[in-house]
Design an enzyme around this catalytic site. Structure first.
Site, PDB file in Angstrom:
ATOM      1  CE  LYS A 180      40.350  48.388  41.178  1.00 50.71           C
ATOM      2  NZ  LYS A 180      40.706  46.956  41.253  1.00 50.71           N
TER       3      LYS A 180
HETATM    4  N1  GLU Z   1      38.400  44.090  41.386  1.00 46.69           N
HETATM    5  C1  GLU Z   1      38.962  42.836  40.984  1.00 46.69           C
HETATM    6  C2  GLU Z   1      40.457  42.961  40.804  1.00 46.69           C
HETATM    7  O1  GLU Z   1      41.079  43.838  41.326  1.00 46.69           O
HETATM    8  C3  GLU Z   1      38.267  42.237  39.777  1.00 46.69           C
HETATM    9  C4  GLU Z   1      38.351  43.021  38.512  1.00 46.69           C
HETATM   10  C5  GLU Z   1      37.483  42.485  37.387  1.00 46.69           C
HETATM   11  O2  GLU Z   1      36.947  41.403  37.502  1.00 46.69           O
HETATM   12  O3  GLU Z   1      37.359  43.204  36.409  1.00 46.69           O
HETATM   13  O4  GLU Z   1      41.067  42.124  40.190  1.00 46.69           O
END
Ligand code: GLU
Length: 435
Positions: free
Chosen positions: A125
């Site tokens: 993240k």
């Molecule tokens: N931000 C989204 C989540 O928390 C998508 C993450 C992604 O597709 O890599 O799942």
């Protein structure tokens, strides 16, 4: 699969370090969840320590030259929690409350999420502590390009793949992709997902998280002998996840009685007129003031007399203070980490079925994976193919989680954690330790 009750004899290391001890905030919640899964799986402190600690993290300072010529400094982070099952995968968040611990928690949840839906990814993240609403598009472009340049050594289609999250969108992903590609000397669409269709995005990605939330809701209801057209729904958060989900619920015959955004909530027993509400929001930018419902507060929405509550905004909205008042029989977590550990225990005790974030909102990363696969092959699938594959993945993951929960006599959250933590631990064990 290994027997979860047998402690792993292959790893014996020192006691779990202090920073794996749960604290307040999302990281405390995430570590508490891991702690519970480790205990049940019988893994030793060495495995616990490995799964609790991020594999790599970077903290970068991002100077922005504002449009008026002044300079401002922001702090950005990228955390790869685990990369044992494949490249790191996870969103990039722009929000003033972003800090390293929040990003660590979100990265850990991505690891479990990717494992629950069996994607060949680890979890990562990123975040920048900025309120994107206070900046122009060109300022945000400069922040994004500088952030990307600073974290460049960590990312790439085989290393760590970004996607949108709160405060970022497909335009942000296009800037990341362009910055990365220009620096590498050729176009590399697979470095990000959730990008515009024109530069290699996937059909169905923009609404995939919402669609997955609805699939998960349908599966949970079905298991209890109900269908979407039987239920009343309240959706907290009318953004990228909650907005389309509310429409999809209504299209499937559910009565969406309340929705909210950060400005407030609206409520109409019997169901809101969704097409008219969407038109109103498109024009005004908020659900507040919509004349087809009564104004209520965000807190009131969470404890409304509805069947399904969908927290689809930020972390820790269901807490020890309000969980006892939740009247919904199902809580479907569209957001990451909306429920604290205490609230989760209270809800479970009261017989509320909580469909956990790492399962309920996994549709986004599932279609991110489809986008990455398509970009790697330079071959594009139809929307119908994507939606069918997404529906299959969600149904399969739900069935596996539900089966684990039944077998172990635990909640769906604990079932999902047992399944995913074990998959990640298995990857560690099978790969062994180097050197
Ligand atoms: N931000 C989204 C989540 O928390 C998508 C993450 C992604 O597709 O890599 O799942």
């Amino acid at each position: 699969m290994s027997d979860p009750t047998v402690p792993d004899p292959t790893i014996t290391t020192p006691p779990v370090p202090a920073d794996t001890t749960p604290s307040d905030g999302p990281l405390g919640t995430a570590l508490g969840q891991l702690d519970g899964a480790i205990r049940r799986l019988g893994y030793d402190p060495g495995m616990h320590a490995m799964l609790a600690a991020p594999r790599r993290e970077i903290h970068v300072a991002i100077p922005l030259r504002r449009d008026d010529g002044t300079t401002e400094l922001f702090h950005g982070y990228r955390v790869q929690h685990n990369i044992s099952r494949g490249p790191g995968k996870g969103g990039l968040r722009y929000h003033p409350a972003v800090d390293i611990d929040e990003v660590r928690a979100l990265a850990m949840w991505m690891t479990w999420k990717c494992a629950v839906v069996e994607l060949p990814y680890g979890g990562a993240k990123g975040g920048v502590a900025i309120d994107p609403r206070g900046y122009t598009s060109s300022e945000l472009e400069r922040v994004t390009r500088r952030y990307t340049s600073e974290i460049m050594p960590m990312i790439g289609p085989e290393h760590d793949i970004m996607a949108p999250d709160i405060g970022t969108d497909e335009r942000t992903m296009a800037w990341v992709m362009d910055t990365y590609s220009v620096n590498r000397g050729h176009t590399i669409p697979a470095v990000v997902t959730g990008k515009p269709l024109e530069v290699g995005g996937s059909l169905g990605r923009a609404t995939a998280t919402s669609r997955g939330v609805v699939h998960a809701t349908r599966a949970a209801l079905h298991e209890a002998g109900h269908e979407l057209h039987d239920v009343r729904v309240a959706v907290q958060g009318f953004g990228k996840v909650g907005g389309p989900a509310a429409t999809m619920y209504a299209d499937a015959g559910a009565r969406v009685e309340a929705v909210s955004d950060e400005n407030g909530a609206i409520y109409r027993p019997g169901g809101l007129d969704m097409p008219r509400l969407r038109e109103y929001v498109a024009a005004s930018g908020t659900v507040v003031g919509f004349d087809g419902g009564d104004p209520i507060t965000n807190d009131e929405l969470l404890t409304l007399d509805v069947d399904v509550l969908v927290p689809a905004a930020v972390e820790h909205v269901l807490t020890a203070d309000n969980a006892a008042d939740v009247k919904a029989r199902w809580v479907v977590e569209g957001a990451n980490g909306p429920t604290t550990g205490e609230a989760d225990a209270l809800l479970t005790e009261r017989g509320v079925t909580v469909v956990p974030d790492i399962l309920a909102n996994a549709g986004g990363v599932v279609v991110s994976y489809f986008e990455w696969v398509q970009a790697q092959q330079a071959y594009w699938w139809t929307e119908a193919e994507i939606e069918q594959k997404l529906a299959e993945r969600m149904a399969h993951a739900y069935a596996e989680v539900s089966e684990m929960a039944r077998r172990e006599h635990v909640s769906l959250r604990d079932g999902a954690l047992l399944l995913s933590v074990r998959r990640v631990a298995d990857a560690h064990r099978i790969r062994g330790l180097y050197p």
